[in-house]
Design a protein around this motif. Structure first.
Motif, mmCIF file in Angstrom:
data_model
loop_
_atom_site.group_PDB
_atom_site.id
_atom_site.type_symbol
_atom_site.label_atom_id
_atom_site.label_comp_id
_atom_site.label_asym_id
_atom_site.label_seq_id
_atom_site.Cartn_x
_atom_site.Cartn_y
_atom_site.Cartn_z
ATOM 1 N N SER A 189 0.822 -1.196 0.000
ATOM 2 C CA SER A 189 0.000 0.000 0.000
ATOM 3 C C SER A 189 0.858 1.249 0.000
ATOM 4 O O SER A 189 1.723 1.424 0.839
ATOM 5 N N ILE A 190 0.614 2.072 -0.981
ATOM 6 C CA ILE A 190 1.308 3.346 -1.070
ATOM 7 C C ILE A 190 0.352 4.410 -0.593
ATOM 8 O O ILE A 190 0.694 5.294 0.147
ATOM 9 N N VAL A 191 -0.894 4.293 -1.064
ATOM 10 C CA VAL A 191 -1.922 5.235 -0.658
ATOM 11 C C VAL A 191 -2.662 4.601 0.507
ATOM 12 O O VAL A 191 -2.940 3.408 0.495
ATOM 13 N N GLU A 192 -2.940 5.396 1.498
ATOM 14 C CA GLU A 192 -3.715 4.882 2.617
ATOM 15 C C GLU A 192 -5.168 4.826 2.189
ATOM 16 O O GLU A 192 -5.754 5.845 1.836
ATOM 17 N N VAL A 193 -5.753 3.639 2.164
ATOM 18 C CA VAL A 193 -7.120 3.540 1.653
ATOM 19 C C VAL A 193 -8.065 2.940 2.671
ATOM 20 O O VAL A 193 -7.663 2.345 3.664
ATOM 21 N N THR A 194 -9.324 3.089 2.331
ATOM 22 C CA THR A 194 -10.382 2.526 3.142
ATOM 23 C C THR A 194 -10.266 1.003 3.198
ATOM 24 O O THR A 194 -9.875 0.376 2.225
ATOM 25 N N LYS A 195 -10.609 0.467 4.345
ATOM 26 C CA LYS A 195 -10.463 -0.978 4.490
ATOM 27 C C LYS A 195 -11.710 -1.737 4.066
ATOM 28 O O LYS A 195 -11.634 -2.921 3.766
ATOM 29 N N SER A 196 -12.850 -1.047 4.049
ATOM 30 C CA SER A 196 -14.036 -1.779 3.630
ATOM 31 C C SER A 196 -13.919 -2.061 2.143
ATOM 32 O O SER A 196 -13.598 -1.178 1.364
ATOM 33 N N GLY A 198 -5.600 14.556 0.270
ATOM 34 C CA GLY A 198 -4.961 14.960 1.518
ATOM 35 C C GLY A 198 -3.639 14.264 1.763
ATOM 36 O O GLY A 198 -2.925 14.587 2.698
ATOM 37 N N GLN A 199 -3.324 13.273 0.928
ATOM 38 C CA GLN A 199 -2.025 12.617 1.035
ATOM 39 C C GLN A 199 -1.077 13.198 -0.020
ATOM 40 O O GLN A 199 -1.289 14.285 -0.516
ATOM 41 N N ASP A 200 -0.072 12.448 -0.379
ATOM 42 C CA ASP A 200 0.975 12.936 -1.280
ATOM 43 C C ASP A 200 0.440 13.457 -2.624
ATOM 44 O O ASP A 200 -0.187 12.728 -3.383
ATOM 45 N N GLU A 201 0.694 14.745 -2.909
ATOM 46 C CA GLU A 201 0.237 15.357 -4.163
ATOM 47 C C GLU A 201 0.799 14.643 -5.391
ATOM 48 O O GLU A 201 0.114 14.470 -6.394
ATOM 49 N N GLY A 202 2.057 14.235 -5.299
ATOM 50 C CA GLY A 202 2.714 13.563 -6.420
ATOM 51 C C GLY A 202 1.994 12.275 -6.776
ATOM 52 O O GLY A 202 1.808 11.952 -7.952
ATOM 53 N N LEU A 203 1.564 11.536 -5.737
ATOM 54 C CA LEU A 203 0.838 10.286 -5.974
ATOM 55 C C LEU A 203 -0.468 10.565 -6.694
ATOM 56 O O LEU A 203 -0.846 9.860 -7.623
ATOM 57 N N ILE A 204 -1.155 11.623 -6.257
ATOM 58 C CA ILE A 204 -2.456 11.926 -6.862
ATOM 59 C C ILE A 204 -2.304 12.247 -8.345
ATOM 60 O O ILE A 204 -3.073 11.754 -9.174
ATOM 61 N N SER A 205 -1.273 13.023 -8.696
ATOM 62 C CA SER A 205 -1.140 13.352 -10.117
ATOM 63 C C SER A 205 -0.724 12.117 -10.911
ATOM 64 O O SER A 205 -1.096 11.945 -12.061
ATOM 65 N N LYS A 206 0.027 11.231 -10.265
ATOM 66 C CA LYS A 206 0.371 9.960 -10.914
ATOM 67 C C LYS A 206 -0.895 9.133 -11.175
ATOM 68 O O LYS A 206 -1.078 8.578 -12.255
ATOM 69 N N ILE A 207 -1.755 9.073 -10.168
ATOM 70 C CA ILE A 207 -3.007 8.323 -10.338
ATOM 71 C C ILE A 207 -3.848 8.966 -11.439
ATOM 72 O O ILE A 207 -4.414 8.278 -12.281
ATOM 73 N N ASP A 208 -3.898 10.290 -11.448
ATOM 74 C CA ASP A 208 -4.665 10.984 -12.485
ATOM 75 C C ASP A 208 -4.176 10.633 -13.886
ATOM 76 O O ASP A 208 -4.965 10.462 -14.805
ATOM 77 N N ARG A 209 -2.850 10.541 -14.028
ATOM 78 C CA ARG A 209 -2.308 10.216 -15.346
ATOM 79 C C ARG A 209 -2.727 8.796 -15.750
ATOM 80 O O ARG A 209 -3.112 8.551 -16.889
ATOM 81 N N LEU A 210 -2.666 7.852 -14.793
ATOM 82 C CA LEU A 210 -3.089 6.484 -15.097
ATOM 83 C C LEU A 210 -4.573 6.452 -15.458
ATOM 84 O O LEU A 210 -4.985 5.745 -16.374
ATOM 85 N N ILE A 211 -5.371 7.237 -14.732
ATOM 86 C CA ILE A 211 -6.811 7.268 -15.005
ATOM 87 C C ILE A 211 -7.074 7.737 -16.432
ATOM 88 O O ILE A 211 -7.863 7.138 -17.161
ATOM 89 N N SER A 212 -6.346 8.794 -16.861
ATOM 90 C CA SER A 212 -6.643 9.282 -18.209
ATOM 91 C C SER A 212 -6.150 8.289 -19.264
ATOM 92 O O SER A 212 -6.776 8.136 -20.309
ATOM 93 N N GLN A 213 -5.052 7.578 -18.964
ATOM 94 C CA GLN A 213 -4.613 6.519 -19.893
ATOM 95 C C GLN A 213 -5.691 5.445 -20.040
ATOM 96 O O GLN A 213 -6.010 5.002 -21.138
ATOM 97 N N MET A 214 -6.227 5.017 -18.893
ATOM 98 C CA MET A 214 -7.248 3.966 -18.901
ATOM 99 C C MET A 214 -8.509 4.441 -19.619
ATOM 100 O O MET A 214 -9.126 3.698 -20.365
ATOM 101 N N LYS A 215 -8.886 5.699 -19.356
ATOM 102 C CA LYS A 215 -10.101 6.225 -19.973
ATOM 103 C C LYS A 215 -9.985 6.239 -21.485
ATOM 104 O O LYS A 215 -10.940 5.947 -22.192
ATOM 105 N N SER A 216 -8.785 6.588 -21.977
ATOM 106 C CA SER A 216 -8.644 6.662 -23.431
ATOM 107 C C SER A 216 -8.769 5.275 -24.049
ATOM 108 O O SER A 216 -9.140 5.133 -25.205
ATOM 109 N N LEU A 217 -8.489 4.227 -23.265
ATOM 110 C CA LEU A 217 -8.648 2.867 -23.793
ATOM 111 C C LEU A 217 -10.120 2.459 -23.864
ATOM 112 O O LEU A 217 -10.483 1.558 -24.602
ATOM 113 N N LEU A 218 -10.958 3.114 -23.068
ATOM 114 C CA LEU A 218 -12.363 2.702 -23.017
ATOM 115 C C LEU A 218 -13.235 3.469 -24.001
ATOM 116 O O LEU A 218 -14.342 3.052 -24.298
#
Lengths: 313, 303
Positions: free
Chosen positions: A130-137, B108-128
């Motif tokens: 886990s890198i992001v802390e996420v909900t457990k449910s 509320g957690q690491d900003e860098g992680l969020i933008s990384k996730i956003d990039r993956l989301i847009s990659q996935m969306k373009s596949l759909l």
């Protein structure tokens, strides 16, 4: 292990490895597992093509040299067979693993896992839990989701039972266009065969599982019509002006623009698209909200309450 | 996969085994079976089948080679299939929805992680290609905080939109669990203000702050339903929307339904809110409450 799975794997290998189109005769001669007379082999091959397509593998038909009228042949293009995602790094894989694990046993769990397996085949490791802390449910999705996604992407017509406004099950036949998720609900948008128009269905109102018609590519999606339908759904065409008692009705206040009216009341302007929904919210507020305009909404509310007074008198 | 037969699942596994083994050399049979979600015995037989496959000709030179060495698996001579396969639409959709949930949790957690996730989301969306859209998610950032508080036995101060009081109220609660019911998530908690266990719909929670104080709710009062009142309602008109709003599916054919409720004020409010489609049949005295509540609102319109 059936011979059929081996034949399908061998066919895939042969069609992937070839640099040119292989004719049917060449396939029957060289790929292990085709037996019987030509007609039987033909039937086998047609079924195999369908089976591989159901796994997302496309066999292309073409001819090696378009100038000659030689027999058409088949191949699988590696660029269409291989993973579409490029430039994934270890962190991406780790995030995707975590995303896949959110499903656990839920409806989409198996497909999230098989997808993850393909991504892990890139060999970047990154087995961080886990890198992001996420909900457990564990997240749950409607059980119909996998079938509907399959139907949308392969264009199968679906039939299912749906609860009408009188809570009776009705059979609906729909060309499924799009799934969307909003405020905790999943919606299917598609063309209702009987009504011959686009309709939106809420997945928690389905009262049966989904039946996919066997035929794939059974319809085409009219994108203009789809966009228009969604615009109509979400366009907030009407505006109501309300008075809301100061310090009360946060739900109504959250939805509109607030301005000062007098010492006791604030004025709230709300855009709405469902009369029923707005009336219900105003009525929940009881003596804390009054509709000023539009007048027909005001009259509907008054008449509804008069009926309540009569029936409870 | 949605409606795939067992033999087709085998084919998919065989094709995916090759690139996986090629990057996971010397993996144990046990681990491999676990990764692919089948038994070790089934995995051993699928590996044997795979060793019968290869390029046309099918001489030892063309066949895929599988080695078992004291429980560890290695693959060789597999060039043609050594490509991770394209994700299916269902796989993309499953991962996409998972990523959306992950992003919501990451707020509320690491900003860098969020933008990384956003990039993956847009990659996935373009596949759909727009076939699946994930809007605002039911899982809120609060959920993570609440779960943390449950685990650490902390109290929380929550700001909650109460539909009965029609106000946002701040309460101190001892969170017990998060429960999912009829498309909504509820926080079940001991409410210090009400001095009993209450359910809070998570989408009506506006603010959550850890209030640090020691939790006393280890001894949660056992009578979960302290004063349950039974009411009878008759439904006319749109039964579906009423049944969804009242969270009941037990409307009898004549339109009557019995509900057991905590807060009597709630019934009167609900009947008014669904006017004119609900009639409160019993208790008798509550009928009077409904009538006068309706009159009071009407009075606002006659002045």
């Amino acid at each position: 292990m059936s011979r059929k799975s081996e034949r399908l794997v061998n066919l895939t290998i042969a069609l992937l490895a070839t640099k040119r189109y292989l004719t049917k005769a060449e396939i029957f001669r060289s790929v292990a597992g085709y037996s019987g007379d030509t007609e039987a082999k033909d039937r086998m091959f047609e079924r195999d093509k369908d089976d591989l397509r159901s796994l997302g593998i496309t066999i292309e038909l073409g001819s090696f040299d378009p100038l000659f009228e030689d027999e058409a042949g088949y191949r699988i293009k590696p660029e269409r067979y291989q993973l579409q995602l490029k430039d994934l790094d270890a962190l991406s894989i780790a995030l995707l693993s975590q995303a896949a694990k959110l499903w656990r046993e839920a409806a989409l769990g198996p497909s999230a896992q098989s997808g993850l397996r393909k991504l892990r085949s890139i060999g970047l490791g990154a087995d961080v839990d886990s890198i992001v802390e996420v909900t457990k449910s564990s997240y749950s999705a409607p059980e119909q989701l996998p079938d509907l996604i399959e139907a949308i992407t392969s264009r199968h017509v679906v039939t299912f039972e749906y609860l009408n406004s009188q809570l009776e099950s009705e059979v609906r036949k729909v060309e499924p266009y799009r799934l969307s998720n909003s405020r905790g609900y999943w919606y299917l948008i598609g063309r209702d065969a009987e009504k011959s128009a686009l309709r939106t269905f809420r997945l928690d109102r389905f009262s049966s599982s989904i039946n996919l018609s066997p035929k794939s590519d059974a319809f085409e999606v009219n994108l203009n019509e789809l966009d228009e339908h969604e615009d109509n759904l979400f366009e907030e065409v009407n505006v109501a002006t309300l008075l809301v008692r100061k310090g009360k009705s946060p739900a109504l206040r959250n939805e509109g623009a607030i301005s000062e009216y007098n010492a006791e009341w604030d004025k709230v302007e709300i855009q709405y698209h469902s009369t029923t929904h707005l009336l219900r919210e105003v009525l929940w507020a009881g003596e804390n909200a009054i509709i000023l305009t539009p007048d027909d909404l005001r009259q509907t509310l008054i008449q509804s309450l008069e009926k309540v007074v009569t029936s409870h008198g | 996969m949605a409606n795939q037969s067992a033999p087709m699942q085998e084919v998919a596994r065989l094709l995916d085994l090759v690139p996986f083994l090629s990057t996971h050399s010397h993996i144990s049979l046990k681990e491999l079976a676990h990764e692919f979600g089948i038994s070790e015995k089934a995995m051993a037989s699928e590996l044997t089948a795979l060793s019968m496959c290869g390029l046309p000709g099918y001489t030892p030179y063309e066949l895929i080679e599988i080695f078992f060495e004291s429980g560890f698996v290695t693959i060789n001579n597999h060039d043609a299939l050594d490509i991770p396969r394209a994700l299916t639409q269902l796989e993309v959709a499953s991962l996409l929805i998972g990523l959306e949930i992950l992003r919501d949790s990451a707020i509320g957690q690491d900003e860098g992680l969020i933008s990384k996730i956003d990039r993956l989301i847009s990659q996935m969306k373009s596949l759909l290609g727009g076939a699946i859209e994930v809007g605002d998610n039911p899982i809120t950032a609060f959920q993570t905080i609440i779960e943390g508080a449950i685990a650490a036995r902390k109290s929380l101060s929550i700001k909650y939109l109460s539909p009965v009081k029609d106000e946002a109220t701040t309460r101190i609660v001892d969170p017990l669990e998060i429960r999912s019911e009829r498309s909504h998530l509820y926080l079940v908690a001991y409410c210090h203000n009400a001095q009993s266990v209450r359910n809070f719909r998570l989408d009506r929670v506006q603010e959550v702050i850890e209030s640090g104080s020691a939790v006393i709710s280890e001894e949660v009062p056992n009578e979960e339903n302290p004063q349950l009142t039974s009411v009878m309602i008759k439904v006319s008109g749109d039964q579906r929307s009423v049944s969804e709003a009242l969270s009941t599916s037990e409307i009898s054919p004549d339109g009557t339904v019995e509900l057991n409720i905590f807060t009597p004020e709630w019934v009167s409010k609900a009947v008014i809110a669904h006017a004119p489609h609900l009639e409160l049949l019993s208790p008798q005295d509550a009928r009077g409450t409904v009538a006068s509540a309706a009159k009071n609102i009407l009075a606002l319109y006659s002045s």
